[in-house]
Design a protein around this motif. Structure first.
Motif, short mmCIF file in Angstrom:
data_model
loop_
_atom_site.label_atom_id
_atom_site.label_comp_id
_atom_site.label_asym_id
_atom_site.label_seq_id
_atom_site.Cartn_x
_atom_site.Cartn_y
_atom_site.Cartn_z
N UNK A 36 0.84 -1.21 0.00
CA UNK A 36 0.00 0.00 0.00
C UNK A 36 0.87 1.25 0.00
N UNK A 37 1.92 1.24 0.82
CA UNK A 37 2.85 2.36 0.87
C UNK A 37 3.52 2.54 -0.49
N UNK A 38 3.96 1.44 -1.09
CA UNK A 38 4.64 1.50 -2.38
C UNK A 38 3.71 2.04 -3.47
N UNK A 39 2.47 1.58 -3.49
CA UNK A 39 1.50 2.04 -4.49
C UNK A 39 1.30 3.55 -4.37
N UNK A 40 1.08 4.03 -3.15
CA UNK A 40 0.79 5.46 -2.99
C UNK A 40 2.03 6.33 -3.14
N UNK A 41 3.20 5.84 -2.76
CA UNK A 41 4.42 6.59 -3.04
C UNK A 41 4.62 6.74 -4.55
N UNK A 42 4.42 5.65 -5.29
CA UNK A 42 4.59 5.69 -6.74
C UNK A 42 3.54 6.58 -7.40
N UNK A 43 2.30 6.49 -6.93
CA UNK A 43 1.22 7.32 -7.49
C UNK A 43 1.50 8.80 -7.26
N UNK A 157 -2.64 1.86 -21.13
CA UNK A 157 -3.23 3.15 -20.76
C UNK A 157 -4.66 2.96 -20.26
N UNK A 158 -5.43 2.15 -20.96
CA UNK A 158 -6.82 1.91 -20.54
C UNK A 158 -6.89 1.18 -19.20
N UNK A 159 -5.98 0.24 -18.98
CA UNK A 159 -5.92 -0.47 -17.71
C UNK A 159 -5.56 0.50 -16.58
N UNK A 160 -4.59 1.37 -16.83
CA UNK A 160 -4.18 2.35 -15.82
C UNK A 160 -5.35 3.26 -15.46
N UNK A 161 -6.06 3.75 -16.46
CA UNK A 161 -7.22 4.60 -16.19
C UNK A 161 -8.26 3.83 -15.40
N UNK A 162 -8.50 2.59 -15.78
CA UNK A 162 -9.48 1.75 -15.07
C UNK A 162 -9.08 1.56 -13.61
N UNK A 163 -7.82 1.30 -13.36
CA UNK A 163 -7.35 1.09 -12.00
C UNK A 163 -7.42 2.37 -11.17
N UNK A 164 -7.04 3.49 -11.77
CA UNK A 164 -7.12 4.77 -11.05
C UNK A 164 -8.57 5.14 -10.77
N UNK A 165 -9.44 4.89 -11.73
CA UNK A 165 -10.87 5.15 -11.52
C UNK A 165 -11.39 4.30 -10.36
N UNK A 169 -12.98 5.90 -7.17
CA UNK A 169 -14.41 5.64 -6.97
C UNK A 169 -14.68 4.85 -5.70
N UNK A 170 -13.84 3.89 -5.39
CA UNK A 170 -14.08 3.02 -4.23
C UNK A 170 -13.52 3.57 -2.93
N UNK A 171 -13.10 4.82 -2.93
CA UNK A 171 -12.53 5.40 -1.72
C UNK A 171 -13.57 5.62 -0.63
N UNK A 172 -14.85 5.53 -0.96
CA UNK A 172 -15.90 5.77 0.02
C UNK A 172 -16.10 4.62 0.99
N UNK A 173 -15.32 3.55 0.83
CA UNK A 173 -15.44 2.42 1.73
C UNK A 173 -14.84 2.69 3.11
#
Length: 180
Positions: A36-43, A157-165, A169-173
């Motif tokens: 999780x740390x690695x994903x958000x640092x990279x993002x 590119x489409x996969x990246x957009x899908x993953x970022x979306x 979108x799911x941050x409300x959990x």
């Protein structure tokens, strides 16, 4: 082991720092969510690098900031719109939009008028000059965006957009803090 020696400072780059951080966070401090740390640092790193590049190569030479571009871009494509909606769409605070609006109005790019339903609200729209500038600046930015994304295939590119979306979108959990 605490920290790194000065000799290792020159050897650290971003990715080796991430590896070091993950190792230390796990072994020294017992944190369990290194990925999780690695994903958000990279993002965050990717976002910062791209934003800085676009601002320094496209917008600053024209005397504009990244924030100014974002407000003009949203107003150009979604406007005319109320300043509160512009704040929501840009991810900026209402105060930031208000401050930027003053500058962009005085530069002749943006028009501010009272909203029809509420005299306290402000409606933003581009002037003719603002519209012309956005067409020019976005042509340049879009070319730069293409340079950045061309290292990925169209499918990637489409996969990246899908993953970022999905991430957005799911941050409300869970209980998040944000402007919108």
């Amino acid at each position: 082991m605490t920290g790194t020696s000065e000799d290792n400072d020159d050897e650290l780059d971003f990715w080796s720092f991430v590896e070091l951080a993950n190792r230390r966070l796990s072994t020294e401090y017992g944190f369990r969510h290194q990925l999780a740390t690695e994903v958000l640092l990279a993002l965050n790193r990717a976002s910062s690098i791209v934003t800085y590049d676009l601002e320094s190569t496209v917008h600053r030479p024209r005397g504009r900031s990244w924030s100014s571009f974002r407000l003009l871009f949203v107003t150009w494509l979604a406007g005319p719109l109320e300043s509160a909606k512009a704040a929501q769409l840009t991810g900026m605070s209402r105060a930031a939009v208000s401050n930027l609006t003053k500058t962009l109005v005085s530069d002749g790019l943006l028009r501010r008028s009272p909203a029809e339903h509420d005299g306290r609200s402000v409606r933003l729209s581009l002037t003719e000059r603002g519209e012309q500038e956005m067409v020019e600046v976005f042509r340049e930015q879009n070319d730069r965006e293409h340079e950045w994304t061309s290292v990925l295939t169209e499918a990637e590119q489409r996969i990246l957009v899908m993953l970022l979306e999905k991430l957005i979108t799911d941050r409300h959990q869970f209980d998040i803090r944000g402007r919108n």
